[in-house]
Design a protein around this motif. Structure first.
Motif, PDB file in Angstrom:
ATOM      1  N   LEU A  25       0.852  -1.186   0.000  1.00 10.15           N
ATOM      2  CA  LEU A  25       0.000   0.000   0.000  1.00 10.15           C
ATOM      3  C   LEU A  25       0.889   1.238   0.000  1.00 10.15           C
ATOM      4  O   LEU A  25       1.652   1.468   0.930  1.00 10.15           O
ATOM      5  CB  LEU A  25      -0.913   0.012   1.230  1.00 10.15           C
ATOM      6  N   SER A  26       0.764   2.027  -1.053  1.00 11.87           N
ATOM      7  CA  SER A  26       1.625   3.201  -1.186  1.00 11.87           C
ATOM      8  C   SER A  26       1.047   4.406  -0.446  1.00 11.87           C
ATOM      9  O   SER A  26      -0.161   4.514  -0.228  1.00 11.87           O
ATOM     10  CB  SER A  26       1.816   3.547  -2.664  1.00 11.87           C
ATOM     11  N   VAL A  27       1.953   5.304  -0.103  1.00  9.06           N
ATOM     12  CA  VAL A  27       1.550   6.597   0.460  1.00  9.06           C
ATOM     13  C   VAL A  27       0.611   7.281  -0.533  1.00  9.06           C
ATOM     14  O   VAL A  27      -0.405   7.853  -0.153  1.00  9.06           O
ATOM     15  CB  VAL A  27       2.795   7.461   0.760  1.00  9.06           C
ATOM     16  N   GLU A  28       0.936   7.174  -1.800  1.00  8.95           N
ATOM     17  CA  GLU A  28       0.120   7.769  -2.862  1.00  8.95           C
ATOM     18  C   GLU A  28      -1.317   7.237  -2.819  1.00  8.95           C
ATOM     19  O   GLU A  28      -2.279   8.007  -2.938  1.00  8.95           O
ATOM     20  CB  GLU A  28       0.758   7.476  -4.209  1.00  8.95           C
ATOM     21  N   LEU A  29      -1.491   5.924  -2.635  1.00  3.40           N
ATOM     22  CA  LEU A  29      -2.834   5.346  -2.575  1.00  3.40           C
ATOM     23  C   LEU A  29      -3.610   5.913  -1.390  1.00  3.40           C
ATOM     24  O   LEU A  29      -4.778   6.281  -1.530  1.00  3.40           O
ATOM     25  CB  LEU A  29      -2.767   3.820  -2.458  1.00  3.40           C
ATOM     26  N   TYR A  47      -8.501  -1.772   4.658  1.00  3.97           N
ATOM     27  CA  TYR A  47      -7.123  -2.277   4.627  1.00  3.97           C
ATOM     28  C   TYR A  47      -6.678  -2.613   6.042  1.00  3.97           C
ATOM     29  O   TYR A  47      -5.985  -1.824   6.701  1.00  3.97           O
ATOM     30  CB  TYR A  47      -6.187  -1.243   3.988  1.00  3.97           C
ATOM     31  N   PRO A  48      -7.067  -3.789   6.542  1.00  7.79           N
ATOM     32  CA  PRO A  48      -6.788  -4.143   7.940  1.00  7.79           C
ATOM     33  C   PRO A  48      -5.297  -4.237   8.278  1.00  7.79           C
ATOM     34  O   PRO A  48      -4.939  -4.225   9.450  1.00  7.79           O
ATOM     35  CB  PRO A  48      -7.473  -5.504   8.124  1.00  7.79           C
ATOM     36  N   MET A  55      -1.163   5.395   9.448  1.00  9.42           N
ATOM     37  CA  MET A  55      -1.867   6.514   8.813  1.00  9.42           C
ATOM     38  C   MET A  55      -1.229   7.838   9.227  1.00  9.42           C
ATOM     39  O   MET A  55      -0.998   8.712   8.401  1.00  9.42           O
ATOM     40  CB  MET A  55      -3.350   6.512   9.195  1.00  9.42           C
ATOM     41  N   ARG A  56      -0.919   7.994  10.508  1.00 11.92           N
ATOM     42  CA  ARG A  56      -0.259   9.210  10.978  1.00 11.92           C
ATOM     43  C   ARG A  56       1.119   9.360  10.345  1.00 11.92           C
ATOM     44  O   ARG A  56       1.568  10.463  10.056  1.00 11.92           O
ATOM     45  CB  ARG A  56      -0.151   9.216  12.499  1.00 11.92           C
TER      46      ARG A  56
END
Length: 76
Positions: A25-29, A47-48, A55-56
């Motif tokens: 999972l990219s920062v971009e996504l 997205y478990p 997220m922070r």
């Protein structure tokens, strides 16, 4: 928060884009989802493998990028 504990870049994963450690999972996504109107709760449910801290870390990473002037200038 030390974002480096949560965000990595590996040329073997998504061509080296910054991703959440242990995922694809990219920062971009994450940013695209937020831009599309998703909230943090929706993202975490979908997205478990993500945590509140990861997220922070996305925002801590972006803050550091801006402080290091790794951004595109906005023309007036």
């Amino acid at each position: 928060m030390k974002w480096q504990d949560y965000i990595v870049s590996d040329k073997q994963i998504l061509l080296g884009k910054p991703t959440i450690k242990g995922t694809r999972l990219s920062v971009e996504l994450i940013l695209e989802l937020l831009e599309s109107g998703w909230n943090e709760k929706q993202i975490l449910e979908a997205y478990p493998s993500l945590s509140e801290n990861s997220m922070r870390a996305v925002f801590a990473y972006l803050k550091d990028c801006l402080q290091q002037e790794l951004y595109f200038p906005i023309s007036a």
